[in-house]
Design a protein around this motif. Structure first.
Motif, PDB file in Angstrom:
ATOM      1  N   LYS A  61       0.824  -1.219   0.000  1.00 14.03           N
ATOM      2  CA  LYS A  61       0.000   0.000   0.000  1.00 14.03           C
ATOM      3  C   LYS A  61       0.853   1.261   0.000  1.00 14.03           C
ATOM      4  O   LYS A  61       0.367   2.332  -0.294  1.00 14.03           O
ATOM      5  N   ASN A  62       2.146   1.120   0.304  1.00 13.99           N
ATOM      6  CA  ASN A  62       3.066   2.258   0.275  1.00 13.99           C
ATOM      7  C   ASN A  62       3.733   2.414  -1.082  1.00 13.99           C
ATOM      8  O   ASN A  62       4.702   3.155  -1.215  1.00 13.99           O
ATOM      9  N   SER A  63       3.225   1.712  -2.086  1.00  7.64           N
ATOM     10  CA  SER A  63       3.808   1.756  -3.426  1.00  7.64           C
ATOM     11  C   SER A  63       3.808   3.183  -3.960  1.00  7.64           C
ATOM     12  O   SER A  63       2.851   3.936  -3.791  1.00  7.64           O
ATOM     13  N   THR A  64       4.899   3.541  -4.625  1.00  8.74           N
ATOM     14  CA  THR A  64       5.025   4.887  -5.192  1.00  8.74           C
ATOM     15  C   THR A  64       4.659   4.927  -6.665  1.00  8.74           C
ATOM     16  O   THR A  64       4.657   5.995  -7.256  1.00  8.74           O
ATOM     17  N   ASP A  65       4.340   3.777  -7.267  1.00  2.00           N
ATOM     18  CA  ASP A  65       4.032   3.727  -8.694  1.00  2.00           C
ATOM     19  C   ASP A  65       2.818   2.838  -8.936  1.00  2.00           C
ATOM     20  O   ASP A  65       2.899   1.622  -8.788  1.00  2.00           O
ATOM     21  N   PRO A  66       1.690   3.438  -9.320  1.00  7.41           N
ATOM     22  CA  PRO A  66       0.466   2.644  -9.491  1.00  7.41           C
ATOM     23  C   PRO A  66       0.488   1.698 -10.695  1.00  7.41           C
ATOM     24  O   PRO A  66      -0.412   0.885 -10.846  1.00  7.41           O
ATOM     25  N   ARG A  67       1.512   1.763 -11.533  1.00 11.81           N
ATOM     26  CA  ARG A  67       1.585   0.856 -12.689  1.00 11.81           C
ATOM     27  C   ARG A  67       1.869  -0.576 -12.269  1.00 11.81           C
ATOM     28  O   ARG A  67       1.542  -1.513 -12.993  1.00 11.81           O
ATOM     29  N   TYR A  68       2.490  -0.748 -11.114  1.00 15.57           N
ATOM     30  CA  TYR A  68       2.913  -2.083 -10.673  1.00 15.57           C
ATOM     31  C   TYR A  68       2.085  -2.553  -9.494  1.00 15.57           C
ATOM     32  O   TYR A  68       1.763  -1.784  -8.605  1.00 15.57           O
ATOM     33  N   LYS A  69       1.780  -3.850  -9.509  1.00 18.41           N
ATOM     34  CA  LYS A  69       0.991  -4.432  -8.426  1.00 18.41           C
ATOM     35  C   LYS A  69       1.650  -5.724  -7.966  1.00 18.41           C
ATOM     36  O   LYS A  69       2.160  -6.500  -8.766  1.00 18.41           O
TER      37      LYS A  69
END
Length: 124
Positions: free
Chosen positions: A90-98
């Motif tokens: 949830k702390n991801s800085t890039d919404p392109r990657y999951k």
């Protein structure tokens, strides 16, 4: 019997995560996939570079190409590190990657059914 086989298969996947959003490239080697996966985990998911270096085991493409992307399965040396990484997604800085849990086909089907019929989006 089928439940036991599924449980054993799922147990073997406990040290893996699926990384989605990594563009597929022509003539890409497994070393390229591993390097790209490490970079994404470090930059987009704020994973510590030393932890990735110590815990990363291998990565390879999995499944069909969809919209120019192909899922990558990443295997780690321990099963605790992918859990830690998964719950910090949830702390991801890039919404392109999951990051997704690595599930057996049976469990992926159950999750998809729960999402569609019961309107569950988080089932973990």
């Amino acid at each position: 019997m089928q439940d036991q086989i599924d449980s054993i298969h799922q147990y073997s996947k406990r040290s893996c995560l699926n990384l989605e959003g990594l563009p597929a490239k022509i003539n890409e080697t497994s070393m390229d996939v591993e390097k790209s996966s490490k970079e994404i985990l470090e930059k987009s998911f704020n994973a510590d570079k030393n932890s990735i270096a110590n815990e990363f085991d291998k990565a390879h493409r999995l499944g069909p190409i969809f919209n120019g992307h192909q899922r990558v399965i990443v295997r780690f040396k321990s099963h605790s590190f992918p859990n830690k990484l998964y719950y910090s997604r949830k702390n991801s800085t890039d919404p392109r990657y999951k990051l997704r849990p690595c599930l057996t086909q049976r469990r992926e089907d159950l999750l998809e059914e729960a999402r569609s019929q019961l309107s569950f989006f988080v089932c973990f």
